[in-house]
Scaffold this motif. Structure first.
Motif: not given
Lengths: 236, 458
Positions: B246-261
């Motif tokens: 779940v922690v890894q999933a959160f980090i993937k979400a952080v990464y994707e949020a940066g890509e989206w911006i």
């Protein structure tokens, strides 16, 4: 004939006898102590709310209730060490009432009163202790100077405990409720107030120490002078 | 007979209850504390929440095949309350700036049985931009050395507070020679607007909000301290150990949020304005190309050094508990998440964006209220563009230029403009603008004067 000093008399009164006297006084006046304790705890919340409204010249515009019991159970279940549980539970809120500033973003709480059940319990005990001391003082035949000193000691103990159990928060001062907010609101510099924050538990203990010593002293005086215990157990 | 059948059915049903409970899916509660009024936390907060990125990456196989996720988000105005809520286990994840992160780690390590781990960053500014000292717009204070004997407020314990202390130390202004007041961002901003305080030091994006609203003027940027400004994610260790995926999933979400911006900054800031209430023109200063913020979650050695330095500042000022950085910081979850995404973690970790270098030659921008952003390669083109827009009385949302000294992106209207011959240069601070002007036989002019030079008559 030589006058017997308090110190000399103290040698003749055992601790158990003093405790018995205290127990007797509590049995005699327990209803008053409970009522005073509850009144004190509730009155403190009302006074803090009024102080916030007067100081910040505004009315609260939000109130939030918290599942205190559920939260405490959750904390106990998820905290392995008992030593860690109490400090965390001490911070748990039941109600938060305050003023939200919506000028920026989704809103920031500028000031609030946080009703913290653990602190309510402390204030209840404080009220009960004050009632006990005053009850003992009422039946004590001490001279004016001693009476004044004992009342002042009770007052000082009360102020110390009440002050260190204030649960107000003010964004200018800190992000969580703290007893030093009261000092800052009174005009003491925020930095100085924050520097005093760590002294809270010691001042709180000192307050209880003063009240307990006063109660003990008054009970000791009654014990050495039994005619003072002539009251009947009206409420027993 | 009927009674017997009913009784048997009831008994059968009663015996089935435990079986039913056993087969019930495990519910995993994920509670995240974030800050919608702190731009540098957005990629681990509001963006993930609103785009549902965590849900997208949560594991659904193996031990999670039957898991049901209960995700909740709580918004805070600072990091302190997030730490308190994490201690009470009402939050599993916390997103905050560097100083509050350190307090979080130290407060947990102070307990007997509870710990957090610092698992990822959200973004950074290598030089420390994001924090700044602001004065009322009409103030005659233009540099930090003029703060001697003045009243300066800051949210004590925040990154901006740490920056203020460092800035004052760097400029040989001891604490006895100025009055430090503790004020929250909202109160500080209100006091700057009302001229009730000489200066206010705050974190992202409060200084720019004040500049954009025309109430405050920056006199000192965090980049002058030279200490990186960063934000990150902490997780309760018990949660991380039980649900590492779940922690890894959160980090993937952080990464994707940066890509989206990065994919479309204009879309991102417009969306973020509707989610947070912070003006999109202010957010653009952070999230656009050349903006203050580099979105990237890796934990660099330099970040650990910066956190250790910040801890030293806090130890000296507030006597916070010690912090074992080795036990607190871990790259394990980051590396696993990157490996899952097929991205080379070491490459990201080795990257370092310095605005002074990265922003060199970037075009100036005008945000036309109707037509959106236009870019201009030179100051002359930019000023001509502004003059043309003004001639039509069209509305401009904001303009963006770069500080010659630091490469920092600035609002055109708050920059100090220097006209030297036919060229124009833009500066964050008046002192540097004046120095440049005297060295290049130029003069400091206002933004309006610079535009007027390109206005055509009639």
């Amino acid at each position: 004939m030589r006058n017997v000093t308090d110190v000399e008399m103290a040698k003749e009164v055992t601790l158990m006898e003093v405790v018995k006297t205290l127990g007797h006084a509590v049995r005699l006046d327990w209803r008053r102590m409970v009522v005073t304790g509850l009144t004190f705890a509730l009155l403190m919340q009302v006074l803090m709310m009024i102080a916030l409204m007067v100081r910040f010249q505004g009315l609260p515009n939000y109130a939030v209730g918290y599942d205190w019991i559920g939260n405490v159970i959750h904390i106990i279940k998820s905290t392995p060490s008992w030593g860690d549980i109490m400090p965390i539970v001490n911070q748990e809120w039941l109600i938060e009432i305050g003023k939200m500033n919506y000028d920026y973003g989704t809103g920031i709480s500028e000031w609030s009163l946080n009703v913290v059940p653990v602190r309510i319990m402390v204030l209840f005990v404080l009220g009960a202790l004050v009632a006990l001391c005053l009850s003992l003082l009422r039946t004590d035949q001490c001279d004016v100077a001693t009476g004044t000193t004992l009342r002042a000691t009770t007052g000082l103990g009360t102020v110390l405990i009440a002050m260190t159990n204030a649960t107000m928060s003010w964004v200018v001062c800190c992000a969580a409720p703290s007893w030093v907010v009261g000092l800052a609101m009174l005009g003491l510099g925020v930095s100085t107030s924050l520097a005093l924050e760590s002294m809270g538990p010691a001042l709180n203990l000192a307050g209880f120490g003063l009240l307990l010593c006063t109660a003990h002293y008054l009970a000791w005086r009654k014990t050495r002078n039994p005619q003072h215990l002539s009251g009947s157990l009206k409420h027993a | 007979m009927k009674l017997k059948t009913s009784l048997r059915s009831a008994l059968l049903a009663a015996t089935m209850i435990p079986l039913g409970l056993a087969a019930q899916a495990e519910e995993i509660t994920i509670a995240i504390g974030h800050q919608s009024m702190c731009t540098d936390t957005y990629t681990a907060g509001i963006v993930i929440k609103e785009l549902g990125l965590l849900e997208k990456h949560l594991p659904t196989d193996g031990k999670y095949a039957d898991a049901e996720y209960d995700i909740s988000w709580a918004d805070y105005s600072s990091g302190g309350p997030i730490t308190n809520q994490m201690l009470a286990n009402k939050l599993n994840f916390g997103v905050m700036g560097d100083y509050p992160l350190i307090v979080n780690g130290a407060k947990f390590q102070e307990t007997d049985s509870l710990r957090t781990v610092y698992v990822a960053g959200t973004g950074y500014n290598l030089k420390g931009s994001g924090n700044a000292i602001v004065v009322p717009v009409e103030s005659d204070i233009y540099s930090i050395d003029q703060l001697q004997g003045k009243e300066v407020s800051t949210p004590v314990g925040s990154a901006a507070w740490g920056m203020l202390l460092k800035a004052m130390q760097d400029n040989d202004i001891p604490t006895s020679e100025y009055v430090l007041k503790n004020q929250s961002p909202a109160v500080g901003a209100a006091n700057i607007a009302a001229g009730k305080i000489d200066a206010h030091s705050d974190f992202c994006p409060w200084s720019e909000i004040m500049e954009y609203r025309g109430t405050g003027r920056k006199i000192y940027d965090g980049s002058e301290t030279g200490v990186p400004y960063l934000h990150g994610v902490v997780v309760r260790q018990d949660f991380a150990e039980e649900y590492p995926e779940v922690v890894q999933a959160f980090i993937k979400a952080v990464y994707e949020a940066g890509e989206w911006i990065r994919e479309d900054p204009m879309r991102a800031v417009t969306e973020m304005e509707s989610w947070t209430g912070v003006e999109k023109e202010v957010l653009y200063l952070y999230f656009s190309k050349g903006g203050h913020l580099t979105l990237e979650p890796s934990i660099k050695t330099e970040w650990i050094d910066a956190l250790k330095f910040n801890h030293g500042v806090l130890v000296a000022e507030k006597a916070i508990p010690p912090l074992d950085f080795d036990a607190w910081i871990t790259e394990d979850y980051l590396k696993a998440a990157y490996a899952d995404m097929g991205v080379d973690y070491e490459v990201d970790k080795a990257k370092m964006v310095d605005p002074e270098v990265a922003n060199e030659g970037l075009p100036m921008e005008i945000w036309h209220s109707r037509d959106g952003i236009s870019t201009y390669g030179t100051a002359a083109e930019f000023l001509k563009g502004m003059a043309d827009i003004r001639a039509t009385a069209a509305l401009v949302n904001a303009t963006y230029v770069y500080d010659v000294e630091s490469g920092l992106k600035l609002f055109g209207k708050t920059a100090f403009w220097v006209k030297a011959g036919d060229d124009f240069a833009t500066f964050l601070r008046k002192g540097e603008a004046e120095a440049y002007a005297s060295a290049n036989a130029g003069q400091v002019v206002t933004f309006d004067d610079a535009i007027a030079a390109y206005a055509t008559d009639g």
